[in-house]
Design a protein around this motif. Structure first.
Motif, short mmCIF file in Angstrom:
data_model
loop_
_atom_site.label_atom_id
_atom_site.label_comp_id
_atom_site.label_asym_id
_atom_site.label_seq_id
_atom_site.Cartn_x
_atom_site.Cartn_y
_atom_site.Cartn_z
N SER A 76 0.83 -1.22 0.00
CA SER A 76 0.00 0.00 0.00
C SER A 76 0.86 1.26 0.00
CB SER A 76 -0.96 -0.02 1.19
OG SER A 76 -0.24 0.16 2.38
N ASN A 77 2.11 1.14 0.44
CA ASN A 77 3.00 2.30 0.42
C ASN A 77 3.91 2.32 -0.81
OD1 ASN A 77 2.27 3.64 2.86
ND2 ASN A 77 3.16 1.91 3.97
N SER A 78 3.65 1.42 -1.74
CA SER A 78 4.46 1.37 -2.96
C SER A 78 3.71 2.00 -4.12
CB SER A 78 4.79 -0.08 -3.31
OG SER A 78 5.45 -0.70 -2.25
N SER A 79 4.42 2.25 -5.19
CA SER A 79 3.76 2.80 -6.38
C SER A 79 2.81 1.75 -6.94
CB SER A 79 4.81 3.17 -7.43
OG SER A 79 5.42 1.99 -7.89
N ALA A 80 1.86 2.21 -7.77
CA ALA A 80 0.85 1.29 -8.30
C ALA A 80 1.48 0.13 -9.05
CB ALA A 80 -0.11 2.06 -9.20
N ARG A 119 3.16 -2.19 -6.67
CA ARG A 119 2.16 -2.87 -5.84
C ARG A 119 1.63 -4.13 -6.51
NH1 ARG A 119 -0.59 1.32 -4.25
NH2 ARG A 119 -2.20 1.31 -5.83
N ARG A 120 1.42 -4.03 -7.81
CA ARG A 120 0.91 -5.20 -8.54
C ARG A 120 1.87 -6.39 -8.41
NH1 ARG A 120 -3.39 -3.87 -12.08
NH2 ARG A 120 -3.41 -1.64 -12.46
#
Lengths: 326, 140
Positions: free
Chosen positions: A160-164, A167-168
């Motif tokens: 949740s604190n990573s880039s989109a 995150r995937r």
């Protein structure tokens, strides 16, 4: 001598009582929480994994109070012999006893597996959220179980604190890890929990083969947890099967009756034709032209046209194609 | 019977052209928006879907849903714009207990670079009386 027998008898009875007591299931723990939390601790029974995020006071089966050091104990001797899912939760001061907090720093619950013989010791060092550092002693089952919760929570927090885009990747990796864990662990409910936490949606076809293989592996597991999972999968619900079969039967019956009705109407309509019209009708069905009908029946073209017109009218059709389809 | 009532409604986004009562703080160079909605229901069984529009350049999205029920049951499902369920919970009171009781559920989610588009919050009450508060915060 009598004194010797009395002492022996006393020791035997004490030992029997102590041994019986040591067989009684319990979960005891220590929870270090700040003053915003109430001192009550609640134990809820979770009937299926679908209900792990459901809260109702009906689910609460026991309640106890933490002492000043945060120690608490629940007697589990009233539980069934089969392993079931339970949740311990605490509440913020002033909140209802049936309150569930999911996510964030105030997440207030911890899931675990137990039966009436479980003797579980739990320790939660001061942490945010309060159960974040929970460690089970004497319970391999719950250590494996809790490993899933902790891994998923931490990985999802990182995601949740990573880039989109990142995150995937993190979420996909977590899903694959959980499914691998589910595939290799030998404890059925732990395995099933990993599947639920992985978040594979039962309604998508993406993991259909994997789910079939998983259910094949645990086909002997017939508890409420596995039943609920099987029922989520389209085609695995016996009730759905029955409904589909009944629906198909009703539709087939209606189709059969409609077909029979249409056939009977056609027969009736053909019977309404005169002998000559019926002969012309048979020739029309073969795709024969008016001229050929005239020659075949030895009648004039105008008579053929008149018969054709009567046939159209009696059979309620409009063209030669309709005659051929009749 | 089907009396789902939105008693409080605040929306975000100047470009949305909606309610002026939005709570907004501008912190250059970032923009920080918060919004809140309160939905009350009384003996309600009609489903409701709340959508939250997330713009493309949103850097952080925070969602908090707080539900308190005095009667019945309510389920809440949260879906992202790609229709992946991002969370769910349900709260309910005992059936026919005749007692005054409450049940509450709180869900929170924090996301960096959330998927832009319409996030859906599906609320499914079943003979429920109570309220739901939805709070959203965005950093752009």
């Amino acid at each position: 001598m009598i004194r010797y027998w009395i002492v022996t008898l006393y020791l035997l009875i004490s030992q029997a009582v102590l041994s019986q007591e040591s067989d009684i299931g319990f979960i005891s723990g220590q929870l270090e929480v700040d003053t915003t939390w109430d001192r009550s601790v609640y134990l809820s029974h979770i009937p299926t994994f679908e209900d792990q995020y459901a809260m109702s006071s009906e689910m609460i089966v026991s309640e106890t109070i933490m002492d000043s050091l945060g120690n608490f104990t629940f007697d589990l001797s009233f539980l069934p012999t089969s392993i079931q899912l339970f949740r311990i939760h605490i509440t913020k001061k002033g909140d209802s006893r049936a309150s569930l907090i999911i996510g964030g720093n105030d997440e207030n619950h911890l899931l675990f597996l137990a039966n009436r013989e479980s003797q579980i010791k739990l320790h939660c060092a001061p942490a945010t959220p309060p159960f974040d550092s929970a460690v089970f002693f004497n319970s391999t089952l719950n250590n494996s179980f809790n490993q899933i919760t902790r891994t998923a929570n931490r990985t999802r927090q990182k995601a949740s604190n990573s880039s989109a885009a990142k995150r995937r990747f993190i979420e996909n990796k977590l899903r694959e890890d959980l499914l691998l864990f589910a595939d290799t662990v030998t404890l059925p409910l732990v395995s099933l929990y990993a599947v639920y936490v992985s978040g594979i949606d039962a309604n998508t076809s993406e993991y259909q083969a994997w789910r079939s293989s998983f259910l094949g592996k645990w086909e002997k597991e017939n508890n409420a947890y596995f039943k609920a999972f099987r029922n989520r999968i389209p085609g695995n619900d016996k009730t759905n099967y029955l409904l589909w079969s009944m629906g198909a039967f009703v539709l087939l019956s209606i189709g059969f009756l409609l077909g029979k009705f249409a056939s009977s109407r056609k027969k009736k309509a053909i019977n309404s034709l005169s002998v000559q019209e019926r002969r012309v009708f048979e020739l029309l069905k073969k795709g024969v032209s008016n001229q050929e009908i005239s020659e075949e029946c030895n009648i004039g073209i105008s008579t053929v046209k008149s018969h054709v017109s009567n046939i159209y009218s009696k059979l309620n059709i409009k063209s030669r194609k309709d005659v051929m389809d009749f | 019977m089907l009396s789902m009532l939105i008693v409080g409604f605040m929306t975000y986004g100047q470009g949305q052209g909606q309610n002026a009562s939005q709570q907004q703080q501008q912190q250059d160079p970032e923009s920080f928006f918060t919004s809140g909605r309160e939905i009350s229901f009384a003996d309600d069984s009609k489903g409701e879907e709340i959508t939250i529009e997330i713009e493309k350049d949103t850097r952080i999205f925070e969602l908090k849903i707080y539900t308190i029920i005095e009667k019945g049951r309510v389920s809440v499902d949260i879906y992202d714009p790609e229709n992946n369920r991002q969370g769910k919970f349900s709260v309910g009171t005992q059936l026919n207990s005749g007692k005054n009781e409450r049940a509450s559920g709180e869900f929170s989610k924090h996301l960096r670079e959330p998927i832009a588009g319409k996030w859906r919050i599906k609320i499914s009450p079943s003979g429920a009386s109570g309220r739901i508060n939805i709070e959203t915060s965005f950093v752009q």
